[in-house]
Design an enzyme around this catalytic site. Sequence first.
Site, PDB file in Angstrom:
ATOM      1  N   PRO A 157       0.822  -1.215   0.000  1.00 22.55           N
ATOM      2  CA  PRO A 157       0.000   0.000   0.000  1.00 22.55           C
ATOM      3  C   PRO A 157       0.859   1.270   0.000  1.00 22.55           C
ATOM      4  CG  PRO A 157       0.176  -0.810   2.229  1.00 22.55           C
ATOM      5  CD  PRO A 157       1.048  -1.705   1.380  1.00 22.55           C
ATOM      6  N   LYS A 182       4.967  -4.862  -6.611  1.00 17.72           N
ATOM      7  CA  LYS A 182       4.122  -3.798  -7.175  1.00 17.72           C
ATOM      8  C   LYS A 182       3.770  -2.794  -6.071  1.00 17.72           C
ATOM      9  CE  LYS A 182      -0.211  -2.898  -7.724  1.00 17.72           C
ATOM     10  NZ  LYS A 182      -0.178  -1.427  -7.583  1.00 17.72           N
ATOM     11  N   PRO A 183       4.377  -1.593  -6.154  1.00 15.61           N
ATOM     12  CA  PRO A 183       3.997  -0.567  -5.178  1.00 15.61           C
ATOM     13  C   PRO A 183       2.599  -0.043  -5.489  1.00 15.61           C
ATOM     14  CG  PRO A 183       5.955   0.090  -6.470  1.00 15.61           C
ATOM     15  CD  PRO A 183       5.389  -1.133  -7.107  1.00 15.61           C
ATOM     16  N   ALA A 238     -10.712  -5.817   1.909  1.00 16.01           N
ATOM     17  CA  ALA A 238     -11.523  -6.054   0.708  1.00 16.01           C
ATOM     18  C   ALA A 238     -10.654  -6.642  -0.411  1.00 16.01           C
ATOM     19  CB  ALA A 238     -12.160  -4.746   0.251  1.00 16.01           C
ATOM     20  N   GLU A 257      -1.460  -9.068   5.172  1.00 13.75           N
ATOM     21  CA  GLU A 257      -1.379  -8.068   6.247  1.00 13.75           C
ATOM     22  C   GLU A 257      -2.450  -7.040   5.934  1.00 13.75           C
ATOM     23  OE1 GLU A 257       0.636  -8.215   8.763  1.00 13.75           O
ATOM     24  OE2 GLU A 257       2.014  -9.769   8.094  1.00 13.75           O
ATOM     25  N   LEU A 258      -3.559  -7.115   6.647  1.00 21.23           N
ATOM     26  CA  LEU A 258      -4.713  -6.302   6.245  1.00 21.23           C
ATOM     27  C   LEU A 258      -4.971  -5.177   7.248  1.00 21.23           C
ATOM     28  CD1 LEU A 258      -6.866  -9.311   5.053  1.00 21.23           C
ATOM     29  CD2 LEU A 258      -5.217  -7.967   3.743  1.00 21.23           C
ATOM     30  N   CYS A 291      -2.216   1.129   9.549  1.00 20.46           N
ATOM     31  CA  CYS A 291      -3.073  -0.056   9.701  1.00 20.46           C
ATOM     32  C   CYS A 291      -3.383  -0.339  11.167  1.00 20.46           C
ATOM     33  CB  CYS A 291      -2.427  -1.266   9.050  1.00 20.46           C
ATOM     34  SG  CYS A 291      -0.747  -1.526   9.596  1.00 20.46           S
ATOM     35  N   GLU A 389     -12.825   0.676   9.068  1.00 27.91           N
ATOM     36  CA  GLU A 389     -11.510   1.309   9.017  1.00 27.91           C
ATOM     37  C   GLU A 389     -11.593   2.591   8.195  1.00 27.91           C
ATOM     38  OE1 GLU A 389      -8.291  -0.512   6.751  1.00 27.91           O
ATOM     39  OE2 GLU A 389      -6.997  -0.194   8.481  1.00 27.91           O
ATOM     40  N   TRP A 455       4.939  -9.116  13.291  1.00 25.68           N
ATOM     41  CA  TRP A 455       3.889  -8.176  12.913  1.00 25.68           C
ATOM     42  C   TRP A 455       2.828  -8.896  12.087  1.00 25.68           C
ATOM     43  CZ3 TRP A 455       2.981  -3.312  14.424  1.00 25.68           C
ATOM     44  CH2 TRP A 455       1.966  -2.619  13.748  1.00 25.68           C
ATOM     45  N   LYS A 459      -7.949 -12.699  13.020  1.00 24.65           N
ATOM     46  CA  LYS A 459      -9.251 -12.487  12.388  1.00 24.65           C
ATOM     47  C   LYS A 459      -9.098 -11.858  10.988  1.00 24.65           C
ATOM     48  CE  LYS A 459     -11.172 -10.473  16.205  1.00 24.65           C
ATOM     49  NZ  LYS A 459     -12.263  -9.940  16.992  1.00 24.65           N
TER      50      LYS A 459
HETATM   51  P1  NDP Z   1      -5.647  -1.509  -1.144  1.00 18.44           P
HETATM   52  O1  NDP Z   1      -6.045  -2.835  -0.639  1.00 18.44           O
HETATM   53  O2  NDP Z   1      -6.611  -0.728  -1.909  1.00 18.44           O
HETATM   54  O3  NDP Z   1      -4.346  -1.629  -2.048  1.00 18.44           O
HETATM   55  C1  NDP Z   1      -3.181  -2.279  -1.610  1.00 18.44           C
HETATM   56  C2  NDP Z   1      -2.393  -2.734  -2.817  1.00 18.44           C
HETATM   57  O4  NDP Z   1      -3.162  -3.706  -3.517  1.00 18.44           O
HETATM   58  C3  NDP Z   1      -2.119  -1.621  -3.806  1.00 18.44           C
HETATM   59  O5  NDP Z   1      -0.841  -1.827  -4.383  1.00 18.44           O
HETATM   60  C4  NDP Z   1      -3.205  -1.834  -4.830  1.00 18.44           C
HETATM   61  O6  NDP Z   1      -2.907  -1.313  -6.090  1.00 18.44           O
HETATM   62  C5  NDP Z   1      -3.280  -3.334  -4.872  1.00 18.44           C
HETATM   63  N1  NDP Z   1      -4.533  -3.868  -5.410  1.00 18.44           N
HETATM   64  C6  NDP Z   1      -5.751  -3.295  -5.439  1.00 18.44           C
HETATM   65  N2  NDP Z   1      -6.662  -4.119  -6.030  1.00 18.44           N
HETATM   66  C7  NDP Z   1      -5.975  -5.240  -6.379  1.00 18.44           C
HETATM   67  C8  NDP Z   1      -6.352  -6.463  -7.016  1.00 18.44           C
HETATM   68  N3  NDP Z   1      -7.604  -6.700  -7.414  1.00 18.44           N
HETATM   69  N4  NDP Z   1      -5.395  -7.394  -7.223  1.00 18.44           N
HETATM   70  C9  NDP Z   1      -4.133  -7.190  -6.821  1.00 18.44           C
HETATM   71  N5  NDP Z   1      -3.710  -6.040  -6.217  1.00 18.44           N
HETATM   72  C10 NDP Z   1      -4.628  -5.084  -5.974  1.00 18.44           C
HETATM   73  O7  NDP Z   1      -5.124  -0.719   0.136  1.00 18.44           O
HETATM   74  P2  NDP Z   1      -4.588   0.747   0.202  1.00 18.44           P
HETATM   75  O8  NDP Z   1      -3.447   0.923  -0.736  1.00 18.44           O
HETATM   76  O9  NDP Z   1      -5.736   1.657   0.124  1.00 18.44           O
HETATM   77  O10 NDP Z   1      -3.925   0.732   1.659  1.00 18.44           O
HETATM   78  C11 NDP Z   1      -4.659   0.873   2.789  1.00 18.44           C
HETATM   79  C12 NDP Z   1      -4.965  -0.466   3.426  1.00 18.44           C
HETATM   80  O11 NDP Z   1      -3.756  -1.185   3.709  1.00 18.44           O
HETATM   81  C13 NDP Z   1      -5.641  -0.300   4.746  1.00 18.44           C
HETATM   82  O12 NDP Z   1      -6.737  -1.153   4.853  1.00 18.44           O
HETATM   83  C14 NDP Z   1      -4.573  -0.675   5.765  1.00 18.44           C
HETATM   84  O13 NDP Z   1      -5.053  -1.115   6.963  1.00 18.44           O
HETATM   85  C15 NDP Z   1      -3.783  -1.689   5.027  1.00 18.44           C
HETATM   86  N6  NDP Z   1      -2.428  -1.782   5.569  1.00 18.44           N
HETATM   87  C16 NDP Z   1      -2.124  -2.849   6.373  1.00 18.44           C
HETATM   88  C17 NDP Z   1      -0.886  -2.953   6.965  1.00 18.44           C
HETATM   89  C18 NDP Z   1      -0.537  -4.116   7.842  1.00 18.44           C
HETATM   90  O14 NDP Z   1       0.636  -4.322   8.132  1.00 18.44           O
HETATM   91  N7  NDP Z   1      -1.474  -4.912   8.284  1.00 18.44           N
HETATM   92  C19 NDP Z   1       0.138  -1.932   6.756  1.00 18.44           C
HETATM   93  C20 NDP Z   1      -0.274  -0.861   5.887  1.00 18.44           C
HETATM   94  C21 NDP Z   1      -1.536  -0.808   5.321  1.00 18.44           C
HETATM   95  P3  NDP Z   1      -3.213   0.214  -6.495  1.00 18.44           P
HETATM   96  O15 NDP Z   1      -3.123   1.029  -5.249  1.00 18.44           O
HETATM   97  O16 NDP Z   1      -2.135   0.491  -7.408  1.00 18.44           O
HETATM   98  O17 NDP Z   1      -4.550   0.227  -7.116  1.00 18.44           O
END
Ligand code: NDP
Length: 493
Positions: A157, A182-183, A238, A257-258, A291, A389, A455, A459
Site C-alpha cells: 500500500p 508492485k507498489p 476487501a 497483512e490487512l 493499519c 476502518e 507483525w 481475524k
Molecule cells: P488496497 O487494498 O486498496 O491496495 C493495496 C495494494 O493492492 C495496492 O498496491 C493496490 O494497487 C493493490 N490492489 C488493489 N486491487 C488489487 C487487485 N484486485 N489485485 C491485486 N492487487 C490489488 O489498500 P490501500 O493501498 O488503500 O492501503 C490501505 C490499506 O492497507 C488499509 O486497509 C490498511 O489497513 C492496510 N495496511 C495494512 C498494513 C498491515 O501491516 N497490516 C500496513 C499498511 C496498510 P493500487 O493502489 O495500485 O490500485
Amino acid sequence: MAVARSVGKSVGARPMWIGGKRVVGSKDRVVDVLDPSTEEVIARVPDATPKEVGAAVAAARAAFPAWAATTPQERGRVLFRIAEKVRAEAAILAETESRNSGKPIVEAEFDINDVATCFEYYGGLATKVTGHVNPVPDNALSLSLKEPVGVAAQIIPWNYPLLMAAWKLAPALAAGCTCVLKPAEQTPLTALMLADWLPGLGVPDGVVNIITGFGETTGAALVNHPEVDKIAFTGSAAVGKIILRAAAEQIKRVTLELGGKSPNIFFADADFEAAIDGALFGVFINQGEVCSAGSRVLVQRKIYKHFVEAMTEKAKRIKLGPPLARATKMGPLVSKEQYDRVLGYQAIGKKEAKVAIGGGKATGMKKGYYVEPTIFYDVPNSARIAREEIFGPVASVIPFDDEKDAIAIANDTPYGLAAAVWSRDIYKALRMVKALRCGIVWVNHMQPTYVEAPWGGYKQSGFGRELGPWGIEEYLETKQVHINLNEAPIGWY
Ligand code: NDP
C-alpha cells in the site's frame, strides 16, 4: 483508483525495473503520481500491461535457480549493501517519500532509517536459517531442510511505501526467493529509486523486479500468474479477499497483512499525561493512515470527561502544514480518493456521535488533501465510525465501565491487528494482554514497531507474520529428508 492519462513531456517519466532493464512501457498507459499537498503531478510511471507483468515474472523465474544457489553469506552481503546505500541516500529518499505520500518529513526520515534497519536485520538473518534433525524412532537420519519458496509476488500500500517494500523484499531475498514487487499506484517513486541502484549493489538481473500500475489490472495479472509461487500482500481486507480467492485457484502460498480498527484502552489508573499523548499519537501519526491506528479510544468512565477535554485541548496543537516543513505534524492525505473517503466518514460521524474537535476539511490550506484531526466522543461501538476502518485522522472515543466491559468492546470487531492498554496495574494490564484477540498488544505505549518482533493480525486483519524470524519463514519451504542407515533390505516381502 487514479485515472490513467496520456504522458506529457514536462514531468519526469519513471520507468519500471524488469529483468535488470528499465522498461518505459506504452505511452498511452500511464499513471500520474501526485504531490498530495499541491495536487500537482510530479512524475509519471507506466501502467504495466499483462505482457510486461509476464516479463517481470519470467525474469524472476529465470533468476531464481542461481539466486537460490548463492550462499546465505553472499545474500547477506547484498542486503547489507542495500542497507548502506539506503543510509547514504536517506535524505533524498525521505524527501521523495514525504512529497509523494504527504507524510511529514520528520516521520519519513524515521521510515527510511527503518528501511535500512530492515535490510540489515535480514542481511544478518540470512546466515541463521537452519534446518533440523528429527528424532525419528528408527536407524535413520531424518532431516528437515529449509528452501526458498520461489518467485514471490509482493503487493504493497501507499502509507509506508519504501518501508513496506523493505518488509517484503528483505526477508524474501535473504531466503533465496526472487521478487516481483508492485507498489501502490499513488506512491511508486522510492521503490523505483531503489531499483536504479540494485545493479551497482550486486543484485543480479531478475532477482528484484518492480512493476507499476493499477491494482485491478497490474496487481491482478501478477497474482494470477501461474509462475508465481507465493503472494505477499499488504492492503485492505476487501482486496485481501480478492487475492485469497485468486490464490485458491492455483493453491499459491499467501500472507495477508490487512487493515484494523484497533482499540487504544485507557484505565483510570493510567499516567494521565502519558495517556493523552498516547491517545493522540496512536491515531494521528502519519495522518492516521496507519493499519494499526488506535482509532477506537476506549476510556474508563471515571476519567472519561476529563480525558476527552484534555485530548481535545492537546489536539489543537497538531500543526498541519506542508510535508517538507520540519514543524509539520500532519500533512495531507495521500490522494483525492482517500480525502473524499475520510470526509465521508467525518460526515457519518457527525450523525452518529458528538464532535469534540475537527470534523471536516482543514481550513487555511489553499491546496492539498488536508483534513482536520477529528475526535468524536460518546461513540456507540455499533457506529460505523467505530467499526469501519477510516484510515485517516479520526478518533472515536468510547466509554467503558470496567475490565470486562473494555474486553467486550475491544474484541467486538471483525479485525484483530493491534491494541494498546494503559494502566499502572501490571496484573490488570497482563490480564488484558491475554484477553485481547489481536496480533500485537502494546502496554503503556502505542505504535512502536521493531524489525526484531512479529507483525501481523488475527481475524480479518489477515494471517502470516512479517518481521523477525517469522518474516523469513513465510518465504521458506520445509523439506523432509530420510536417510536410511541400515545396510540391509527392508525385509517386508
Ligand atoms: P488496497 O487494498 O486498496 O491496495 C493495496 C495494494 O493492492 C495496492 O498496491 C493496490 O494497487 C493493490 N490492489 C488493489 N486491487 C488489487 C487487485 N484486485 N489485485 C491485486 N492487487 C490489488 O489498500 P490501500 O493501498 O488503500 O492501503 C490501505 C490499506 O492497507 C488499509 O486497509 C490498511 O489497513 C492496510 N495496511 C495494512 C498494513 C498491515 O501491516 N497490516 C500496513 C499498511 C496498510 P493500487 O493502489 O495500485 O490500485
